[in-house]
Design an enzyme around this catalytic site. Sequence first.
Site, PDB file in Angstrom:
ATOM      1  N   HIS A   1      -7.167 -35.445  38.184  1.00  0.00           N
ATOM      2  CA  HIS A   1      -6.593 -36.010  39.633  1.00  0.00           C
ATOM      3  C   HIS A   1      -6.441 -35.058  40.507  1.00  0.00           C
ATOM      4  O   HIS A   1      -5.642 -33.936  40.035  1.00  0.00           O
ATOM      5  CB  HIS A   1      -5.000 -37.559  39.096  1.00  0.00           C
ATOM      6  CG  HIS A   1      -6.117 -38.220  38.694  1.00  0.00           C
ATOM      7  ND1 HIS A   1      -4.812 -39.636  38.927  1.00  0.00           N
ATOM      8  CD2 HIS A   1      -6.773 -38.922  37.778  1.00  0.00           C
ATOM      9  CE1 HIS A   1      -6.141 -40.245  38.245  1.00  0.00           C
ATOM     10  NE2 HIS A   1      -7.009 -39.832  37.343  1.00  0.00           N
TER      11      HIS A   1
ATOM     12  N   GLU B   1      -4.233 -34.883  42.819  1.00  0.00           N
ATOM     13  CA  GLU B   1      -2.582 -34.503  42.948  1.00  0.00           C
ATOM     14  C   GLU B   1      -1.979 -33.843  41.514  1.00  0.00           C
ATOM     15  O   GLU B   1      -1.553 -32.832  41.737  1.00  0.00           O
ATOM     16  CB  GLU B   1      -1.374 -35.708  42.549  1.00  0.00           C
ATOM     17  CG  GLU B   1      -2.315 -36.374  44.064  1.00  0.00           C
ATOM     18  CD  GLU B   1      -3.234 -37.798  43.237  1.00  0.00           C
ATOM     19  OE1 GLU B   1      -2.884 -38.932  44.122  1.00  0.00           O
ATOM     20  OE2 GLU B   1      -3.705 -37.768  42.814  1.00  0.00           O
TER      21      GLU B   1
ATOM     22  N   CYS C   1      -1.600 -42.586  42.260  1.00  0.00           N
ATOM     23  CA  CYS C   1      -1.614 -43.968  40.363  1.00  0.00           C
ATOM     24  C   CYS C   1      -0.098 -43.556  39.998  1.00  0.00           C
ATOM     25  O   CYS C   1       0.854 -42.749  39.960  1.00  0.00           O
ATOM     26  CB  CYS C   1      -1.978 -43.498  39.583  1.00  0.00           C
ATOM     27  SG  CYS C   1      -2.250 -41.498  38.697  1.00  0.00           S
TER      28      CYS C   1
ATOM     29  N   CYS D   1       0.618 -39.951  38.539  1.00  0.00           N
ATOM     30  CA  CYS D   1       0.857 -38.697  39.443  1.00  0.00           C
ATOM     31  C   CYS D   1       1.543 -39.139  40.411  1.00  0.00           C
ATOM     32  O   CYS D   1       2.147 -38.283  40.927  1.00  0.00           O
ATOM     33  CB  CYS D   1      -0.140 -38.756  40.855  1.00  0.00           C
ATOM     34  SG  CYS D   1      -2.087 -38.358  39.444  1.00  0.00           S
TER      35      CYS D   1
END
Length: 173
Positions: free
Chosen positions: A99, A101, A127, A130
Amino acid sequence: MLIPSDFFISFYCFTFFFYTFAAEKTRMSMLSEKQKALDKRYLRMATVWAENSYCKRRQVGVLIVKDKMIISDGYNGTPSGFENICEDENDVTKPYVLHAEANAITKIACSNNNSKDATMYVTASPCIECAKLIIQAGIKRVVYSEKYRITDGIELLKRAKISLDFISREELV
């Protein structure tokens, strides 16, 4: 009973405090407007950065800002050295795709910077995984422009008292 000099002193004190309060309120309003303009600018930049992603289903971009300096960036994609293909033949995201992040936070870990008290600008709400990384990285504020259907990441950030600000994509124009 107030004598005239006491009256003028009281009136002066009241007037001074009233105008001081009003001036401070105006200053805070101007600061928040300036911050909102900066937030929009950084989110637009994160949106452009998301275009670096090779993912077809969703392109997410992140900037991490500390003291008005961009200290890291990231976008969703495969780990270094892997082919830049995020989805399999059934259009399902491959399990090893990182991801945005996570990419931005790991970049900081490999640098001389730290993210303590920084702000993360991300194009989609984080999410749960993260959100854990954001908390552990010491990031104190997250600004995002798209609400993801699963909100457990946002709920965890609220629980950790991370400041959250949503600015819709329409407001970024």
